[in-house]
Design a protein around this motif. Structure first.
Motif: not given
Length: 221
Positions: A6, A37, A48
């Motif tokens: 990430y 991510v 994400a």
């Protein structure tokens, strides 16, 4: 278990498991909506929140249930009618000014005249009757037109004077008739009459009798 990379604040970090991403998001060190991510098998970095394998996606909205339309409200006729407001007066209209009733004035004048002439009963009595009649007519007129006529007090005073004058005129007439039925000697013997009046009434009766006797003698051939 899948390992994720990430980026946060422009720095690439990882790999970490999904549980670590959840912990970082809870403490504010990872923003699922802004931070990207990646893991092996993904073609490119993605936010994400858009990755189905992560627990950051927006929960699916429940299917919308079509609302059942409410039946149209039926108008119920009210048994009462709304009050109708009176029309507004026009700009040029003015309210009438109440004036004193002429009948009330006439009743007062007749009552005063009848009262001051009650000794002359033959003159006072018809004037008193006129005061009574016009007084009652004035009261009826004022009750029927309260916004246009006034003078109820004048009419009341006229009525009182009218009835009083009629009573005094009747007493004066009765006294005159009683005097006419008496002889001069009987008048002089009445103690209820003041002495000066007794003598005056007796002289008047004597003159009247003399006039009648002379009139009868003039008729004889």
């Amino acid at each position: 278990m899948s390992q994720w990379y990430y980026s946060h604040d422009g720095q690439q970090k990882g790999p970490v498991p999904v549980s670590e991403l959840s912990r970082l998001a809870s403490v504010g060190e990872f923003d699922p909506e802004k931070d990207l991510v990646w893991r092996e098998g993904m073609p490119d970095w993605q936010p994400a929140v858009t990755v189905d394998d992560l627990p950051f996606g927006e929960p699916a909205a429940p299917p919308e249930v079509p609302a059942t339309p409410a039946p149209p409200a039926q108008e119920v006729a009210s048994p009462y009618q709304a009050p109708v407001s009176p029309p507004a007066p026009s700009a040029g209209s003015t309210s009438p000014v109440a004036t004193t009733s002429g009948l009330a004035i006439a009743s007062l004048v007749c009552g005063l005249c009848g009262f001051f002439t009650c000794i002359l009963w033959f003159l006072s009595l018809p004037i008193a009757v006129a005061a009574i009649i016009t007084g009652h007519m004035a009261h009826s007129q004022i009750r029927a037109l309260p916004a246009e006529r006034q003078g109820k007090g004048l009419a009341t005073v006229g009525l009182i004077l009218g009835y009083l004058s009629a009573l005094l005129a009747a007493l004066s007439a009765a006294f005159g008739i009683w005097i006419a039925t008496q002889t001069p000697d009987q008048i002089r013997g009445q103690e209820i009459i003041p002495e000066n009046l007794r003598e005056e009434f007796a002289r008047q009766l004597e003159r009247q009798q003399q006039f009648l006797e002379q009139h009868e003698e003039s008729k004889q051939p």
